[in-house]
Design an enzyme around this catalytic site. Structure first.
Site, PDB file in Angstrom:
ATOM      1  CG  HIS A 150       4.142  12.667  -5.053  1.00  0.00           C
ATOM      2  ND1 HIS A 150       3.062  13.055  -5.792  1.00  0.00           N
ATOM      3  CD2 HIS A 150       3.754  11.573  -4.375  1.00  0.00           C
ATOM      4  CE1 HIS A 150       2.067  12.227  -5.572  1.00  0.00           C
ATOM      5  NE2 HIS A 150       2.458  11.310  -4.712  1.00  0.00           N
TER       6      HIS A 150
ATOM      7  NE  ARG B 157      -5.114   0.091   9.457  1.00  0.00           N
ATOM      8  CZ  ARG B 157      -4.349   1.050   9.967  1.00  0.00           C
ATOM      9  NH1 ARG B 157      -3.853   0.950  11.178  1.00  0.00           N
ATOM     10  NH2 ARG B 157      -4.065   2.128   9.263  1.00  0.00           N
TER      11      ARG B 157
ATOM     12  CD  GLU C 178      -5.380   1.336  16.106  1.00  0.00           C
ATOM     13  OE1 GLU C 178      -4.395   1.970  15.707  1.00  0.00           O
ATOM     14  OE2 GLU C 178      -6.302   0.984  15.356  1.00  0.00           O
TER      15      GLU C 178
ATOM     16  CG  ASP D 157      -4.059   5.638  16.491  1.00  0.00           C
ATOM     17  OD1 ASP D 157      -4.106   6.875  16.587  1.00  0.00           O
ATOM     18  OD2 ASP D 157      -4.275   5.027  15.434  1.00  0.00           O
TER      19      ASP D 157
ATOM     20  CB  CYS E 201       1.967  -2.790  12.598  1.00  0.00           C
ATOM     21  SG  CYS E 201       0.314  -2.396  13.190  1.00  0.00           S
TER      22      CYS E 201
HETATM   23  C1  PEP Z   1      -0.823   2.727  14.831  1.00  0.00           C
HETATM   24  O1  PEP Z   1      -1.743   3.407  15.304  1.00  0.00           O
HETATM   25  O2  PEP Z   1       0.228   2.473  15.444  1.00  0.00           O
HETATM   26  C2  PEP Z   1      -0.937   2.172  13.462  1.00  0.00           C
HETATM   27  C3  PEP Z   1      -0.061   1.323  12.996  1.00  0.00           C
HETATM   28  O3  PEP Z   1      -1.958   2.611  12.688  1.00  0.00           O
HETATM   29  P1  PEP Z   1      -2.007   4.056  11.984  1.00  0.00           P
HETATM   30  O4  PEP Z   1      -0.672   4.700  12.161  1.00  0.00           O
HETATM   31  O5  PEP Z   1      -2.359   3.815  10.563  1.00  0.00           O
HETATM   32  O6  PEP Z   1      -3.101   4.741  12.750  1.00  0.00           O
HETATM   33 MG    MG Z   2      -3.667   3.415  14.334  1.00  0.00          MG
END
Ligand code: PEP
Ligand code: MG
Length: 548
Positions: free
Chosen positions: A186, A329, A428, A452, A499
């Site tokens: 934290h 999501r 992903e 991912d 993202c």
């Molecule tokens: C990704 O896989 O790029 C993503 C945005 O999801 P997370 O990092 O939560 O797996």
């Molecule tokens: Mg992901």
């Protein structure tokens, strides 16, 4: 000149004199007590006083650093009230120990349990436990006064508690170096949100001889330099001046459109975990939420979050964003994000196992509860729903059928919802990228999860720190897949965002713009950095061949 390496918490430079943070030592040696009743009373009084301190800290942090940072003190209040902690302390008092000893030993046992856990997040909780126990024993022993700096300094300590970091007078804390600690504690989270130059886990315990020496923190490299050479001081002073000018300039970009120098638009949204994070998104002028990782609602609960609990979180997020797009999501539990109450099977390879939407195929009620909460919230703003870890058209059909059934149920119950909510998917997996032409026919939009997508394309576990130097999201294979996804989506008239962490890499902003990506979503401190880059690019002049 001496240099140490640690783990970089936030990319920022700081220069100043070292101030060693030595905590006032309480002598908790007199372990035995006369009266159990008196010690229990001392414990309860100290606990109440500690709680009152934390409530004040919550209020002051709320003003200085915002809601998400202040929430840490709510967690501390909960820890002070925790019944297991109380039982552990009372058991020691009943054994005849005095209150201070009982609190400190119960806390040490709890903290060493957290430290021994594999999960870095849980390891970070050890620091929180020691923070609250220190606060309670201070009250028992009558130790008063917090940490204060007479003049601006770089604080060097063994470890720093969340309450200490916000306790420094604003402007006096130039940077922070700790010999212990983790990047996901934290304290580190607060340091980042304060944009504080910070390096943790140097492994070096500094003594009094360092006090007052000039130090440089290089928060990019995770480096601290004591007694720098003249050249180093000159170079870093120049970098620091530039950093200050850059920050001021970026704040001046608040209110500007997300367009390139020649007027080509690419939206910049913000990634969040829970509704409380919206304030940071808005402070940095994000034009939408590109990814709300709803699994944080599950990770912070001890049981499946109810429909009403989820509804309130989604509604709060949508209302706070006041009509700006919010992409939520559906939960991505599994792999590195596990919760006990899901009772997921032990797997050889969890990243490729029963994860996110795959869990819902086995337990559709989880998806149904979440979709009901989402649709009920949809009337409070501009919601878009996004499904992670998709690998086939059939999976999207399954989710859309489930959404259709939920809408019918709500209609029958007379509950209002927005029936135009877009349902998109995360791209992903390499499978989704390769068949993105077919997926674009059924999904309303795509958001590329580059974290991912890199892990699965390069066959490199994103959690494996030994392979960090090979985990390259700029690998041509990944960038080519990203371009394919954008082309396939656009051919079917669908829009595409990104993202994953790659979005904050401003060396790639021109590539994203050139291939026609419609939106990037990044964490709050990067929104204005990406806007600054975007505003400087002339899109008519980009050669993408060097990227792919
Ligand atoms: C990704 O896989 O790029 C993503 C945005 O999801 P997370 O990092 O939560 O797996
Ligand atoms: Mg992901």
């Amino acid at each position: 000149m001496i240099e140490y390496l640690g783990k970089a918490v936030y990319e920022s430079i700081a220069i100043g004199p070292v101030c060693l943070l030595e905590k006032k030592k309480k002598r908790i040696t007199d372990a035995r007590a006369e009266s159990v009743g008196e010690e229990a009373e001392k414990f309860n009084a100290a606990r109440a006083a500690a709680k009152a301190d934390l409530e004040k800290l919550y209020e002051s942090t709320l003003k200085r650093a915002g809601v998400s940072q202040a929430e840490i003190f709510q967690i501390h209040i909960m820890m002070v009230d925790d019944l297991d902690f109380e039982d552990a302390v009372m058991a020691k008092i009943n054994e005849g120990f005095n209150a201070a000893y009982a609190v400190s030993t119960a806390a040490e046992e709890l903290a060493s349990m957290f430290s021994a856990m594999d999960d870095e997040y849980m390891q970070g909780r050890a620091n929180d436990v020691m923070d609250i126990s220190g606060r309670i024993t201070d009250h028992i022993c009558g130790v008063t006064g917090g940490v204060s700096l007479d003049s601006p300094a770089i604080v060097v300590a063994e470890d720093v508690n969340p309450s200490e970091i916000v306790g420094f007078e604003s402007g006096k804390l130039l940077g922070l170096v700790t010999s212990k600690g983790s990047v996901s504690s934290h304290m580190a989270i607060i340091a980042r949100s304060m944009s504080l130059s910070c390096v943790v886990a140097t492994g070096v315990k500094m003594d009094k001889s360092y006090e007052g020496k000039t130090a440089i923190i290089d928060g990019y490299e995770g480096k601290i330099i004591i007694d720098p050479t003249e050249k180093q001081l000159k170079d870093y002073t120049r970098r620091l001046e530039k950093q200050r000018a850059d920050e001021a300039f970026r704040r001046s970009l608040i209110g500007r459109e997300n367009v390139s120098a020649d007027g080509k638009r690419m939206e910049i949204y913000c990634n969040i975990g829970k509704s409380k994070d919206v304030s940071a998104a808005l402070e940095n002028d994000a034009h939408g939420i590109g990814l709300m990782r709803s699994e944080f609602l599950y990770l912070d609960s001890s049981d499946y979050p109810s429909e009403d609990y989820q509804f309130n979180e989604y509604r709060a997020t949508l209302e706070a964003m006041a009509g700006k797009p919010v992409i939520i999501r559906t939960m991505d539990i599994g792999a590195d994000k596990k919760v006990d109450y899901f009772n997921l099977p032990e797997e050889e390879n969890p990243a490729m196992g029963l994860r996110s939407v795959r869990i819902c195929f086995e337990r559709p009620e989880i998806m149904k509860t979440q979709l009901r909460a989402l649709y009920r919230a949809s009337v409070y703003g501009k919601l878009k729903i996004m499904v992670p870890m998709i690998i086939s058209v059939d999976e999207v059909r399954w989710v859309k059928k489930m959404a259709f059934e939920v809408r019918n149920e709500l209609k029958a119950e007379g509950i209002p919802f927005d029936d135009k909510v877009e349902i998109g998917i995360m791209v992903e997996t390499p499978a989704a990228a390769v068949i993105s032409d077919e997926l674009a026919e059924i999904a309303d939009f795509f958001s590329i999860g580059s974290n991912d997508l890199t892990q699965y394309t390069l066959a490199i576990d994103r959690q494996n720190s030994r392979l960090e130097n090979l985990f390259d999201p700029r690998h041509k294979a990944v960038l080519r897949l990203i371009k394919t996804v954008v082309d396939n989506a656009h051919a079917k008239g669908k829009w595409v965002g990104l993202c994953g962490e790659l979005g904050k890499n401003t060396e790639l902003t021109e590539f994203f713009l050139a291939i026609g990506l419609d939106e990037v979503s990044v964490s709050a401190p990067y929104v204005l950095k990406v806007r600054e880059k975007l505003l400087s690019i002339d899109s008519s002049n980009i050669d993408i061949s060097k990227y792919i």
